[in-house]
Design a protein around this motif. Structure first.
Motif, mmCIF file in Angstrom:
data_model
loop_
_atom_site.group_PDB
_atom_site.id
_atom_site.type_symbol
_atom_site.label_atom_id
_atom_site.label_comp_id
_atom_site.label_asym_id
_atom_site.label_seq_id
_atom_site.Cartn_x
_atom_site.Cartn_y
_atom_site.Cartn_z
ATOM 1 N N LEU A 37 3.809 -3.552 36.995
ATOM 2 C CA LEU A 37 3.520 -2.786 38.197
ATOM 3 C C LEU A 37 3.754 -1.317 37.895
ATOM 4 O O LEU A 37 4.696 -0.961 37.177
ATOM 5 N N VAL A 38 2.916 -0.454 38.454
ATOM 6 C CA VAL A 38 3.028 0.981 38.251
ATOM 7 C C VAL A 38 2.881 1.693 39.586
ATOM 8 O O VAL A 38 1.920 1.438 40.332
ATOM 9 N N PHE A 39 3.831 2.598 39.873
ATOM 10 C CA PHE A 39 3.753 3.441 41.071
ATOM 11 C C PHE A 39 3.770 4.899 40.652
ATOM 12 O O PHE A 39 4.584 5.314 39.828
ATOM 13 N N TYR A 68 -1.347 -3.115 39.493
ATOM 14 C CA TYR A 68 -0.774 -4.437 39.203
ATOM 15 C C TYR A 68 -1.549 -5.087 38.068
ATOM 16 O O TYR A 68 -2.785 -5.164 38.099
ATOM 17 N N TYR A 69 -0.806 -5.558 37.058
ATOM 18 C CA TYR A 69 -1.398 -6.289 35.943
ATOM 19 C C TYR A 69 -0.854 -7.712 35.976
ATOM 20 O O TYR A 69 0.360 -7.924 35.888
ATOM 21 N N ASP A 70 -1.748 -8.688 36.097
ATOM 22 C CA ASP A 70 -1.372 -10.101 36.185
ATOM 23 C C ASP A 70 -1.688 -10.776 34.852
ATOM 24 O O ASP A 70 -2.844 -11.087 34.553
ATOM 25 N N ALA A 71 -0.639 -10.999 34.061
ATOM 26 C CA ALA A 71 -0.834 -11.593 32.740
ATOM 27 C C ALA A 71 -1.096 -13.092 32.788
ATOM 28 O O ALA A 71 -1.377 -13.705 31.749
ATOM 29 N N PHE A 83 -5.449 -3.932 34.630
ATOM 30 C CA PHE A 83 -4.745 -3.374 35.778
ATOM 31 C C PHE A 83 -5.685 -3.293 36.970
ATOM 32 O O PHE A 83 -6.820 -2.824 36.860
ATOM 33 N N SER A 84 -5.205 -3.758 38.099
ATOM 34 C CA SER A 84 -5.973 -3.653 39.342
ATOM 35 C C SER A 84 -5.300 -2.651 40.263
ATOM 36 O O SER A 84 -4.082 -2.475 40.234
#
Length: 378
Positions: free
Chosen positions: A279-281, A291-294, A303-304
């Motif tokens: 997650l990046v803010f 959000y990156y869902d591995a 990343f979405s």
């Protein structure tokens, strides 16, 4: 409210707005604001929406028509005002960092614990917790979407003192501010990352640096530049701080706080890497979360961008239709919303003074740490 400058203006905007936006069990009335200069505080009261202006904060503690003391002063007065207010039976909201020293913070916690037993509440104002995207970030981590946390990467970058002729304001004096970039903006990313991960920093090693050792005294300055031959004084705080940390869950973290990142005005960014995703803010895009869902198929990974403006997102339902973004000032309105609701319902608001003490302990540990340098030899 005690103090009426930058944070005082932000808090005032929130107090003016909170009951107009949220349906709360109590209503905030802006009774009085306090400052040392009678003329300036009177002007601030009129401009910011306070009914009265006073020059001695002790007057506020004796009044029956005041329930809450909101402290927006420099750190050197936080402990004295907060402890006296709690002992007078007033609920207290205190700006961050909680105090200038660990000893002061511990004394404030002791006063808060004693007051809490009598139904008197207290909280520290780390407003970035109340950005909807940050709250969503915490919820996703708590729900296990990232799995075990491996890395935390946090920076807070500003550039407002890069000019060597910028005057020696109170934020550059240790006796008033406690520390420099470390406590002023580093405290924010320390609290934010501990809040989001639900983990505490357990150990640190770091370095601090003061790049400009002398600055013109404020009274000898004209605006943001000094006249030729102006008297100077010593800068007694750090200009920048960098440290690494271990988290209670076993992860590693890196932090950078500086007011010398040329071109960066208020660049706060946090990245959390876990075994199942990231997650990046970025505060400059505060309505968004990456959000990156591995766990997704490899061909679909990436990343979405989540636009955090839906009604089911934290705090957002009180504002506008989806896609209509909010701003920096809304985080303070959310802070007042949570504080009022907690006080009115007899629960403890967060972050507590104990939470803020934890941040103070990290700040103190970074200042005390002495990184061991190993020379790189050809």
């Amino acid at each position: 409210m005690v103090g009426y400058a930058f944070m005082g203006a932000a808090h005032s905007q929130a107090w003016r707005t909170v009951n107009r936006v949220f349906d709360l069990p109590a209503r905030a009335t802006m009774v009085a604001v306090c400052g040392r200069d009678g003329a300036k505080v009177a002007e601030a009261a009129s401009r910011l929406g306070w009914a009265e202006a006073v020059t001695d904060w002790r007057e506020l503690l004796a009044r029956d028509d005041i329930d809450v003391i909101d402290i927006c002063t420099p750190g050197d007065s936080h402990a004295e005002i907060a402890i006296a207010a709690l002992e007078a039976g007033k609920h207290v909201l205190c700006e961050k960092p909680l105090a200038n020293t660990v000893d002061e913070a511990r004394a404030m916690v002791a006063a808060a614990v004693k007051a809490r037993a009598l139904g008197v509440r207290s909280a520290c104002g780390f407003n970035y917790r109340r950005v909807p995207a940050v709250s969503l970030m915490r919820n996703l981590v708590a729900d296990g979407r990232l799995g075990a946390i491996r890395h935390v990467r946090a920076v807070y970058l500003q550039d407002w003192i890069t000019d060597p002729n910028f005057p020696l304001v109170w934020r550059l004096q240790k006796d008033k501010a406690g520390s420099g970039a470390l406590g002023d903006i580093g405290a924010h990313i320390i609290d934010l990352t501990q809040f989001v991960t639900g983990q505490q920093i357990t150990g640190v090693t770091g370095i601090t640096e003061t790049f400009i050792k002398e600055r013109p005294l404020p009274e000898a300055s004209s605006g943001l530049s000094a006249r030729a031959g102006a008297t100077t004084g010593e800068v007694t705080v750090d200009d920048a701080a960098v440290f690494v940390a271990r988290l209670s869950g076993g992860g590693l973290a890196t932090y950078e706080a500086t007011r010398f990142a040329t071109g960066r005005k208020n660049g706060l960014k946090v990245e959390i890497n876990g075994e199942l995703g990231s997650l990046v803010f970025d505060l400059e895009r505060l309505n968004e979360l990456e959000y990156y869902d591995a766990t997704r198929p490899t061909a679909e990974q990436g990343f979405s961008r989540i636009l955090v403006t839906e009604g089911e997102h934290p705090y957002v339902s009180a504002w506008w239709p989806p896609g209509h973004i909010i701003g920096y000032e809304h985080s303070f309105t959310h802070e007042m919303r949570d504080f009022i609701e907690a006080v009115a319902t007899g629960t403890d608001p967060t972050p507590s003074f104990e939470d803020a003490l934890q941040v103070q302990l990290v700040l103190d540990a970074v200042e005390k740490s002495d990184a061991s340098w190993v020379s790189v030899l050809a």
